[in-house]
Design an enzyme around this catalytic site. Structure first.
Site, PDB file in Angstrom:
ATOM      1  N   ASP A 269      25.762  53.590  37.829  1.00 54.68           N
ATOM      2  CA  ASP A 269      25.344  54.958  37.546  1.00 54.68           C
ATOM      3  C   ASP A 269      26.369  55.897  38.198  1.00 54.68           C
ATOM      4  O   ASP A 269      27.218  55.480  39.001  1.00 54.68           O
ATOM      5  CB  ASP A 269      23.919  55.244  38.020  1.00 54.68           C
ATOM      6  CG  ASP A 269      23.314  56.426  37.250  1.00 54.68           C
ATOM      7  OD1 ASP A 269      24.079  57.214  36.655  1.00 54.68           O
ATOM      8  OD2 ASP A 269      22.086  56.573  37.237  1.00 54.68           O
TER       9      ASP A 269
HETATM   10  C1  BGC Z   1      22.195  59.411  35.168  1.00 60.96           C
HETATM   11  C2  BGC Z   1      22.521  58.414  34.084  1.00 60.96           C
HETATM   12  C3  BGC Z   1      23.530  59.015  33.133  1.00 60.96           C
HETATM   13  C4  BGC Z   1      24.746  59.435  33.912  1.00 60.96           C
HETATM   14  C5  BGC Z   1      25.842  60.004  33.047  1.00 60.96           C
HETATM   15  C6  BGC Z   1      23.437  59.969  35.800  1.00 60.96           C
HETATM   16  O1  BGC Z   1      23.152  61.010  36.682  1.00 60.96           O
HETATM   17  O2  BGC Z   1      21.367  58.803  36.119  1.00 60.96           O
HETATM   18  O3  BGC Z   1      21.365  58.010  33.423  1.00 60.96           O
HETATM   19  O4  BGC Z   1      23.848  58.099  32.129  1.00 60.96           O
HETATM   20  O5  BGC Z   1      24.376  60.402  34.861  1.00 60.96           O
HETATM   21  O6  BGC Z   1      25.510  61.224  32.525  1.00 60.96           O
END
Ligand code: BGC
Length: 741
Positions: A269
């Site tokens: 993540d």
């Molecule tokens: C989220 C993810 C997301 C990523 C990219 C993160 O803050 O937890 O689910 O895919 O950002 O945008």
């Protein structure tokens, strides 16, 4: 040349720095003038840094670019800018559509219809691929049992069986039959694992999950997504049972690869590898990078300061090894080859424009919005409205005419001009025949603390110029009082739900309840439309408003769908994908609880409020009625490896065609562990004409009966007596039994 040979040929030419680069994914976006980044990064320098990394050949992937011309420009920097010319993968959160916005994922789950869900992601994939996006960070398959957690909106709710079906349908929609299928993109189920169990529903907080919950509830949607072919998996931000998920070797190597046989690639993540320091887990950036890659995290997603840039140093010190790094690089290169990036790195910008404008996409979105709405109440059959008998409608509430809100959170490339609000939809449906008056009634509500996305400017709600609160309230009540019917739209503004959008209460924000009460007090019949991604405290409405229709955040065509539902062009047939609590104090509350001491008092566990839901899991009405009869089991007894077939006759006993979601629940009476009072183990959404009957059959075999037993730490199938219920929600009464010997 085989894919394998292509990969090996490239790998053999790569330096450790280039390999580490392939394993690094950077955000790329430009903030509007003067915007304050909510995250900690230098918004001016960051894009320049990324561009130079592309030219140096030390970036494997980018995220957050959606403009095809920009994608081509950046891709050219990678392909032409460095010695190996390896194209980059463009990833993005294509959560519920790219340009054509579908109902939010929790709404799509409420359709209980895998075909609708798959069709939506087919369109999303087509639009994404046309602009040059290769990979979606979706589906989010996290089970959510605490509606305070804002990301409940992104998933399929509380149930592992429903969650698994929804997860698989989304993966099929995104990816198609194989990786590299035309007009399809990589699906990346996330966030392995347990993110939805954040303590107190507070986003990113730690998660403590029992072994039983992990295997029986949290993992099944991931397994289903992988069985459907998902080529990517994303980690989670949080600590899982004391170990950060992103540094958890057990999770990403023993479970994901060794037990489930996953052969795709894992991405962290955002900034979650660097976060291993924040967690007090890694000693420094090099340690963080080494431990994440050793745990099985192939690619790091980051905004800056990549930990994976330290992988060459980690190699030198022996903190990781060449075999580990090469295995990760192979997975990334293989995905790029399978997607055809080496043959066709660029997109046709004209074609992208055509695809985004394809009117067929809007039709799919409208049907999805119709199929995901859930009718929660309909006293005296107020709905559907009879257009021929009405001369005026009052439409009330700021959410009733907000294009930005009706499409919900987690969208970035929307088109507000073509978005149909509830007011637009009602006006278009009624034409000149009915007078439609609109009043906002109450001001918009601002968050106490900003949303993650408020830095993009378009994310915050605002009142129109010169908004006069008292006059506006008065106007709304007058319009309602003078109309034949009032349609009141209440809920949460879209920036109140989603990531970094957890709440400590479930009440309607601002003065919306006051407004609703004042409108109801006029005596005009009221239809309440709820715009939400989580259950809200609707106790007053459920007792005082005759008709309540949950439309969620229904997307680009949401207003058209709402109008079709209101006027009965189609009957609602969605069902709740979560247990709807009465009040926040009851959460978490799920239909799969176990039976315990004094079960006769299950509804009275609190002295001040019933400990039952306001609406049960699986609940939803329609404009017709369904009767269930002739529940039978084909054999009263079988062995632990046997399958019984349970059948039921469902009759549409109302006066019009409508949909019903037929649901099968199972309970094991005794065994080697206590099992839930009921578990969903089968369902089917059917359309029946007025008066039509249909017999539906469901298999209940070892797969439906097995569970992870935490005492012996393995899957077991007990001999026992089983109760089975079939009906229209989780409180179905028609039941029978069978025995497993
Ligand atoms: C989220 C993810 C997301 C990523 C990219 C993160 O803050 O937890 O689910 O895919 O950002 O945008």
């Amino acid at each position: 040349m085989t894919i394998r040979a292509q990969v090996e040929k490239l790998l053999a030419q790569m330096t450790p720095v280039e390999k580490a680069g392939q394993l690094t994914q950077y955000f790329y976006f430009r903030l509007p003038e003067g915007a304050e980044p909510v995250l900690d990064f230098d918004a001016d320098e960051q894009p320049k840094m990324v561009e130079s990394k592309l030219q140096e050949g030390v970036t494997g992937s980018l995220l957050f670019v959606t403009d095809p011309a920009e994608i081509n420009r950046l891709q050219r920097l990678a392909v032409e800018g460095n010695r190996l010319g390896i194209p980059v993968l463009f990833g993005f959160d294509v959560i519920h559509g790219l340009r054509t916005i579908f109902p939010v994922p929790i709404a799509m789950a409420a359709s209980w219809d895998p075909e609708t869900i798959e069709a939506g992601q087919v369109v999303a994939a087509r639009e994404a691929r046309a602009v040059g996006i290769h990979w979606s960070f979706a589906p989010m398959v996290d089970i959510a049992r605490d509606p305070r957690w804002g990301r409940i909106v992104e998933g399929a709710g509380e149930d592992p069986f429903l969650g698994a079906v929804v997860a698989a349908a989304q993966v099929r929609g995104f990816q198609g039959p194989e990786l590299g299928a035309p007009e399809r993109i990589i699906a990346g189920p996330k966030h392995l694992a347990g993110y939805g169990y954040a303590l107190g529903g507070r986003d990113y907080d730690e998660v403590n999950l029992s072994d039983s919950e992990l295997w029986n509830v949290v993992f099944p949607p991931f397994v289903a997504a992988l069985e459907a072919g998902a080529a990517n998996v994303m980690t989670g931000y949080m600590d899982l049972n004391g170990i950060p998920a992103t540094g958890n070797r057990w999770l990403f190597t023993e479970v994901l690869r060794e037990t489930w046989g996953f052969d795709g690639f894992v991405v962290s993540d955002a900034n979650a590898v660097r976060n291993l320091l924040t967690h007090g887990f890694a000693a420094d950036l090099t340690d963080a990078g080494a431990r994440a890659v050793n745990a099985g995290v192939d690619m790091e997603m980051t905004i800056a300061d990549a930990a994976y840039a330290q992988l060459p140093a980690a190699l030198d010190s022996g903190a990781t090894d060449v075999a580990t790094i090469d295995a990760s690089v192979r997975r990334i290169l293989e995905a790029k080859i399978r997607l055809g990036l080496f043959d066709a790195p660029y997109v046709d910008e004209d074609r992208a424009r055509q695809v985004l404008a394809d009117p067929a996409h809007r039709d799919v979105a409208r049907v999805a919005a119709q199929r995901s709405a859930v009718l929660l109440r309909n006293e005296g059959d107020l709905l559907p409205l009879d257009a021929a008998a009405l001369s005026s409608v009052a439409v009330i509430g700021p959410l009733a005419d907000s294009a930005r809100d009706i499409i919900g959170p987690w969208v970035f490339d929307f088109d507000l001009d073509e978005t149909v609000t509830v007011l637009d939809g009602i006006r278009a449906r009624t034409g000149d025949a009915i007078r439609v008056e609109y009043a906002r009634g109450v001001p918009v509500v601002q968050r106490e603390f900003p949303s993650l996305f408020d830095m993009f400017g378009w994310n915050k709600p605002s009142d129109p110029e010169g908004f006069d609160e008292d006059a506006e309230f008065q106007r709304a009540v007058e319009y309602a009082g003078a109309a034949d019917v009032a349609v009141v739209v209440v809920g949460e503004w879209q920036n109140m739900i989603g990531e970094m959008a957890s709440r400590s209460s479930l009440e309607l924000p601002g003065r919306q309840l006051d407004l609703l009460q004042a409108v109801v007090a006029t005596g005009t019949p009221v239809v309440l439309l709820v715009m939400n991604g989580r259950p809200l405290d609707l106790r007053w409405a459920a007792a005082n408003v005759p008709a309540i229709l949950d439309i969620w955040y229904p997307g680009t065509q949401g207003g058209a769908a709402a109008a079709n539902l209101l006027f009965g062009d189609v009957s609602p047939g969605g069902k709740l994908p979560f247990t709807w609590p009465r009040t926040v104090g009851q959460v978490p509350m799920v239909h799969t609880h176990t039976r315990s001491h004094e079960p006769e008092n299950q509804a009275r566990r609190y002295w001040d409020e019933a400990s039952t839901p306001l609406f049960p899991f699986g609940y939803g009405l329609s404009y017709s009625r369904f009767d269930y009869t002739d529940l039978t089991v084909d054999q009263p007894t079988t062995t632990t490896d046997g399958t019984v077939t349970v059948s039921v006759e469902v009759t549409n006993s109302g006066a019009r065609e409508a949909d019903e979601v037929v649901q099968l629940y199972l309970h094991q009476r005794y065994g080697t562990a206590s099992r839930p009072v009921r578990e969903l183990k089968g369902f089917r959404r059917v359309t029946l004409a007025a008066g039509e009957s249909r017999t539906l059959s469901f298999p209940v075999g070892p797969d439906e009966r097995r569970y992870w037993n935490a005492a012996v730490r393995e899957w077991v199938t007990d001999a026992s007596i089983f109760d089975v219920w079939i009906g229209g929600d989780s409180t179905a009464e028609l039941s029978t039994t069978f025995e497993i010997t």
